[in-house]
Design an enzyme around this catalytic site. Structure first.
Site, PDB file in Angstrom:
ATOM      1  CB  THR A 235      -4.374  -6.052  -8.663  1.00 40.20           C
ATOM      2  OG1 THR A 235      -3.542  -4.900  -8.463  1.00 40.20           O
ATOM      3  CG2 THR A 235      -3.685  -6.981  -9.657  1.00 40.20           C
ATOM      4  CB  SER A 236      -5.569  -1.018 -10.670  1.00 40.17           C
ATOM      5  OG  SER A 236      -6.952  -0.919 -10.437  1.00 40.17           O
TER       6      SER A 236
ATOM      7  CG  ASP B  47      -0.860  -2.190  -4.556  1.00 42.46           C
ATOM      8  OD1 ASP B  47       0.157  -2.661  -4.033  1.00 42.46           O
ATOM      9  OD2 ASP B  47      -0.972  -2.004  -5.778  1.00 42.46           O
TER      10      ASP B  47
ATOM     11  CG  ASP C 279      -6.918  -0.361  -0.433  1.00 41.33           C
ATOM     12  OD1 ASP C 279      -6.122   0.581  -0.256  1.00 41.33           O
ATOM     13  OD2 ASP C 279      -7.075  -0.897  -1.538  1.00 41.33           O
TER      14      ASP C 279
ATOM     15  CG  ASP D 232      -7.128  -4.056  -4.159  1.00 37.27           C
ATOM     16  OD1 ASP D 232      -6.741  -3.917  -5.332  1.00 37.27           O
ATOM     17  OD2 ASP D 232      -6.774  -3.311  -3.224  1.00 37.27           O
TER      18      ASP D 232
ATOM     19  CE  LYS E 278      -9.675  -3.383  -8.597  1.00 43.73           C
ATOM     20  NZ  LYS E 278      -8.868  -3.740  -7.424  1.00 43.73           N
TER      21      LYS E 278
END
Length: 220
Positions: free
Chosen positions: A111-112, A18, A168, A16, A143
């Site tokens: 990542t989103s 962030d 996270d 991921d 996600k």
């Protein structure tokens, strides 16, 4: 003294961005707090569900009866602001050394964020961008849906069970678990979720490349 966590071995890693490689909390919280206040809702309640997800899904949770077209339009505006506001975007401690250790290890970013935002934040934090990146444009479901992690594993040519994900957020951990992966939780938020191992930041482990993957050793 805490008991050391047992090492993990994997053929590939799915990372991921962030909160895991890049600390963008200052920008995320600033942008979402402003959005919440403009809508007359509690910023703390919005921030509890905003991390690790595409923004239009957060908006849909806050306003279940609102047209998704409006959510997508407002999310585009927020993305533009997040992409341009890079003040306070810094690497998670240990990210540079960790990424340097993975040069010969199969790994991908999952990542989103969209490609523009991911590129801007990774460059602002001076964290190396992996050759394989799964961003918002590459998936039909964000996600906690496992699609992104499954696509990341497929791009690496690996079965999901041979990969370890680094996450996270609750949405991210749920996505990786649903994909059938072990999960290393990074940061304080991740300690609340069902992770295989946990570190406060990336100085809490070492990555040793192997002939067919990587061995992760955790510091006490």
């Amino acid at each position: 003294m805490p008991t050391p966590q047992p090492p993990l071995t994997a053929r590939g890693l799915l990372l991921d961005m962030d909160g895991t490689l890049v600390n963008s909390d200052a920008v995320v919280e600033r942008v979402w707090r402003d959005w919440a206040l403009s809508k007359g809702v509690d910023p703390a309640a919005v921030l509890r569900i905003a991390h690790g997800r595409q923004g239009h899904l957060t908006m849909a949770d806050v306003f279940p009866d609102r047209p998704m077209e409006l959510n997508h339009a407002e999310n585009e505006a927020l993305l533009a602001r997040e992409t341009s506001e890079l003040d306070g975007v810094v690497p998670v401690a240990g990210a540079h050394a960790f990424m340097a250790a993975l040069v010969r290890v199969p790994h991908a970013l999952v990542t989103s964020a969209d490609t523009g935002l991911a590129t801007a934040r990774m460059r602002a934090a001076e964290v190396r961008i992996p050759d394989v990146c799964i961003t918002a444009e590459h998936v039909s479901a964000s996600k906690p849906d496992p699609e992104g992690f499954l696509k990341g594993a497929a791009e690496l040519g690996l079965p999901p069970e041979d990969c370890v994900a680094f996450e996270d957020s609750g949405a991210g951990v749920a996505a990786a678990r649903a994909a059938g992966m072990r999960v290393v939780g990074v940061g304080a938020r991740a300690a609340e979720y069902d992770v295989t191992a946990h570190v406060l930041d990336l100085t809490g482990l070492t990555a040793e490349p192997l002939a067919d993957g990587v061995r992760l050793e955790f510091r006490a």
